[in-house]
Design a protein around this motif. Sequence first.
Motif, mmCIF file in Angstrom:
data_model
loop_
_atom_site.group_PDB
_atom_site.id
_atom_site.type_symbol
_atom_site.label_atom_id
_atom_site.label_comp_id
_atom_site.label_asym_id
_atom_site.label_seq_id
_atom_site.Cartn_x
_atom_site.Cartn_y
_atom_site.Cartn_z
ATOM 1 N N ARG A 124 -9.027 4.368 3.739
ATOM 2 C CA ARG A 124 -10.132 4.977 3.003
ATOM 3 C C ARG A 124 -9.781 5.312 1.551
ATOM 4 O O ARG A 124 -10.564 5.008 0.649
ATOM 5 C CB ARG A 124 -10.596 6.238 3.736
ATOM 6 C CG ARG A 124 -11.829 6.888 3.138
ATOM 7 C CD ARG A 124 -13.078 6.034 3.317
ATOM 8 N NE ARG A 124 -13.401 5.872 4.733
ATOM 9 C CZ ARG A 124 -14.405 5.124 5.167
ATOM 10 N NH1 ARG A 124 -15.177 4.486 4.312
ATOM 11 N NH2 ARG A 124 -14.635 5.005 6.461
ATOM 12 N N THR A 152 0.819 -1.215 0.000
ATOM 13 C CA THR A 152 0.000 0.000 0.000
ATOM 14 C C THR A 152 0.853 1.265 0.000
ATOM 15 O O THR A 152 0.330 2.368 0.054
ATOM 16 C CB THR A 152 -0.938 0.021 1.221
ATOM 17 O OG1 THR A 152 -0.162 -0.034 2.418
ATOM 18 C CG2 THR A 152 -1.911 -1.158 1.190
ATOM 19 N N THR A 158 -18.250 -3.708 -2.835
ATOM 20 C CA THR A 158 -17.896 -3.154 -1.521
ATOM 21 C C THR A 158 -16.509 -3.633 -1.109
ATOM 22 O O THR A 158 -16.260 -4.842 -1.050
ATOM 23 C CB THR A 158 -18.921 -3.586 -0.459
ATOM 24 O OG1 THR A 158 -20.218 -3.164 -0.860
ATOM 25 C CG2 THR A 158 -18.575 -2.976 0.895
ATOM 26 N N PRO A 159 -15.562 -2.729 -0.812
ATOM 27 C CA PRO A 159 -14.187 -3.131 -0.474
ATOM 28 C C PRO A 159 -14.078 -3.629 0.960
ATOM 29 O O PRO A 159 -14.934 -3.328 1.807
ATOM 30 C CB PRO A 159 -13.400 -1.837 -0.665
ATOM 31 C CG PRO A 159 -14.391 -0.767 -0.372
ATOM 32 C CD PRO A 159 -15.725 -1.276 -0.857
ATOM 33 N N PRO A 160 -13.026 -4.391 1.282
ATOM 34 C CA PRO A 160 -12.776 -4.793 2.678
ATOM 35 C C PRO A 160 -12.641 -3.566 3.567
ATOM 36 O O PRO A 160 -11.962 -2.598 3.209
ATOM 37 C CB PRO A 160 -11.465 -5.571 2.589
ATOM 38 C CG PRO A 160 -11.392 -6.042 1.175
ATOM 39 C CD PRO A 160 -12.045 -4.970 0.363
ATOM 40 N N SER A 161 -13.262 -3.598 4.726
ATOM 41 C CA SER A 161 -13.301 -2.423 5.604
ATOM 42 C C SER A 161 -11.955 -2.104 6.229
ATOM 43 O O SER A 161 -11.734 -0.982 6.680
ATOM 44 C CB SER A 161 -14.337 -2.644 6.714
ATOM 45 O OG SER A 161 -14.013 -3.808 7.470
ATOM 46 N N LEU A 199 -9.128 -1.827 4.773
ATOM 47 C CA LEU A 199 -8.264 -1.054 3.887
ATOM 48 C C LEU A 199 -8.374 0.433 4.207
ATOM 49 O O LEU A 199 -9.438 0.913 4.602
ATOM 50 C CB LEU A 199 -8.650 -1.297 2.429
ATOM 51 C CG LEU A 199 -8.380 -2.693 1.867
ATOM 52 C CD1 LEU A 199 -8.942 -2.811 0.458
ATOM 53 C CD2 LEU A 199 -6.893 -3.008 1.868
ATOM 54 N N TRP A 208 -10.539 1.160 -4.919
ATOM 55 C CA TRP A 208 -11.110 -0.184 -5.119
ATOM 56 C C TRP A 208 -12.429 -0.089 -5.887
ATOM 57 O O TRP A 208 -12.655 -0.818 -6.860
ATOM 58 C CB TRP A 208 -11.320 -0.820 -3.744
ATOM 59 C CG TRP A 208 -11.910 -2.188 -3.727
ATOM 60 C CD1 TRP A 208 -13.194 -2.550 -4.041
ATOM 61 C CD2 TRP A 208 -11.252 -3.396 -3.337
ATOM 62 N NE1 TRP A 208 -13.376 -3.891 -3.873
ATOM 63 C CE2 TRP A 208 -12.198 -4.437 -3.436
ATOM 64 C CE3 TRP A 208 -9.968 -3.700 -2.900
ATOM 65 C CZ2 TRP A 208 -11.892 -5.762 -3.122
ATOM 66 C CZ3 TRP A 208 -9.656 -5.010 -2.590
ATOM 67 C CH2 TRP A 208 -10.606 -6.015 -2.701
ATOM 68 N N ARG A 209 -13.293 0.803 -5.447
ATOM 69 C CA ARG A 209 -14.602 0.951 -6.110
ATOM 70 C C ARG A 209 -14.445 1.413 -7.560
ATOM 71 O O ARG A 209 -15.114 0.906 -8.466
ATOM 72 C CB ARG A 209 -15.471 1.940 -5.330
ATOM 73 C CG ARG A 209 -15.935 1.423 -3.973
ATOM 74 C CD ARG A 209 -16.784 2.450 -3.261
ATOM 75 N NE ARG A 209 -17.197 2.020 -1.941
ATOM 76 C CZ ARG A 209 -18.247 1.244 -1.693
ATOM 77 N NH1 ARG A 209 -18.994 0.813 -2.690
ATOM 78 N NH2 ARG A 209 -18.558 0.904 -0.446
ATOM 79 N N GLN A 236 -9.948 2.225 -0.446
ATOM 80 C CA GLN A 236 -11.331 1.795 -0.651
ATOM 81 C C GLN A 236 -11.968 2.550 -1.814
ATOM 82 O O GLN A 236 -12.682 1.952 -2.623
ATOM 83 C CB GLN A 236 -12.152 2.004 0.620
ATOM 84 C CG GLN A 236 -11.785 1.074 1.763
ATOM 85 C CD GLN A 236 -12.779 1.160 2.903
ATOM 86 O OE1 GLN A 236 -13.975 1.292 2.687
ATOM 87 N NE2 GLN A 236 -12.283 1.082 4.129
ATOM 88 N N TRP A 237 -11.695 3.852 -1.927
ATOM 89 C CA TRP A 237 -12.236 4.629 -3.055
ATOM 90 C C TRP A 237 -11.658 4.106 -4.376
ATOM 91 O O TRP A 237 -12.379 3.940 -5.357
ATOM 92 C CB TRP A 237 -11.889 6.112 -2.882
ATOM 93 C CG TRP A 237 -12.540 6.751 -1.699
ATOM 94 C CD1 TRP A 237 -13.695 6.363 -1.075
ATOM 95 C CD2 TRP A 237 -12.057 7.891 -0.983
ATOM 96 N NE1 TRP A 237 -13.965 7.186 -0.009
ATOM 97 C CE2 TRP A 237 -12.974 8.152 0.071
ATOM 98 C CE3 TRP A 237 -10.953 8.724 -1.114
ATOM 99 C CZ2 TRP A 237 -12.810 9.189 0.974
ATOM 100 C CZ3 TRP A 237 -10.785 9.763 -0.224
ATOM 101 C CH2 TRP A 237 -11.709 9.994 0.816
ATOM 102 N N TYR A 273 -15.713 -8.938 -6.844
ATOM 103 C CA TYR A 273 -15.959 -7.523 -6.549
ATOM 104 C C TYR A 273 -16.468 -6.732 -7.749
ATOM 105 O O TYR A 273 -16.781 -5.555 -7.617
ATOM 106 C CB TYR A 273 -14.703 -6.895 -5.959
ATOM 107 C CG TYR A 273 -14.361 -7.512 -4.620
ATOM 108 C CD1 TYR A 273 -15.186 -7.312 -3.521
ATOM 109 C CD2 TYR A 273 -13.250 -8.337 -4.474
ATOM 110 C CE1 TYR A 273 -14.898 -7.891 -2.306
ATOM 111 C CE2 TYR A 273 -12.954 -8.924 -3.263
ATOM 112 C CZ TYR A 273 -13.782 -8.700 -2.181
ATOM 113 O OH TYR A 273 -13.506 -9.285 -0.978
#
Length: 369
Positions: free
Chosen positions: A126, A70, A119-122, A124, A132-133, A129-130, A114
Amino acid sequence: MRLIIDARYTRYGFHDGISRYTASLLEALKKLHDEQHPLCADLEIIMAISDIRQLKMLPDMDYILVSSPTNIREPFIARTLNKYHPDVVFSPMQTIGSWGKKFHLILTLHDLIYYEHPTPPSFLPRPIQWGWRLFHRSYTPQRLLLNRADAVATVSQTSAQLIRQHHLTKKPLHIIPNAAATGSIVSEEQAQDRIAHRQKTLLYMGSFMEYKNVETLMIAMKDLPEYRLLLLSRISEQRQQELHQYVTDNIEFCHGVSDEEYQQLLATSTALLTASRAEGYGLPVVEAQAQGCPVVISDIDIFHEIAPHGLHCNPEDPQAFVQAIRTLENTAHYQQVVREGLRDAQRFSWKESALQLLNVATNMTRANT
């Protein structure tokens, strides 16, 4: 051949799916190396980690410490890996940076879940996560990632078929499946002996993401009052609150169990359940069958592949799960399901998966000589 395994997705203290996949492959590779398997002649295996704490979850092998996946430098991680002169790098994910690589690269895509359930793993961060979507709004980014590789791996025929269906890569595609832990498959005699001692306990092992559809299992428990359902995995307070409306007196959140506790529960419970709408593999299903524990599972393609003799149910129908569990109260039927489940589990082993990885890597290096 110098083979670097990207172990940077290993969790601390407990495994998730990708973490366990990596650790299990490494353990099998180490055993093959220690046994001097022909494919391991002149083989050097190095783990790439990003945190010393990961070593507690990994076998005792040579390792290098590099940046986290990351980290903002991830697109250029190949330049760091080049310094160690690998012939092949294997990653259990598809996001490892490849800019400037001087080695063969094998990437892994476990599933396409996915795209349907974005919905991404919580856990991760923020911003990730954005991203990811956004990433899962189109197949184009996935194609760009996978086509950087020299080969692509996945864990099941079901996932391989979807990868081909959506034309996600032009590179060779190989199946390197999951398996129950090495040495964990019990004998048929042992499995049959356990039947008389099994309790009216039902198990769920897995995340609580929405596509896992735990609600169906919880609703079913209203009509199974003499059974109890143990939800074994860790769960966030927010998600537990969302599920609170489905909780009955015979449902218990365990907030995580050790591997030893998990094995004991598989040895003493009536069945393992899952109403998941999608999976790349479904390791808990095979782990249960390996312990002689029947599985009551969704009627989806991947579960027909890995557990053709499980009890398959409509994942949207709690009563289908109730009825399937009731059939297990017939001793002769239970014995048959246990026998057939063991045979399902025996089709997979980490040794065979490790050998498949070595074959892919070896063929790559030979093609260049």
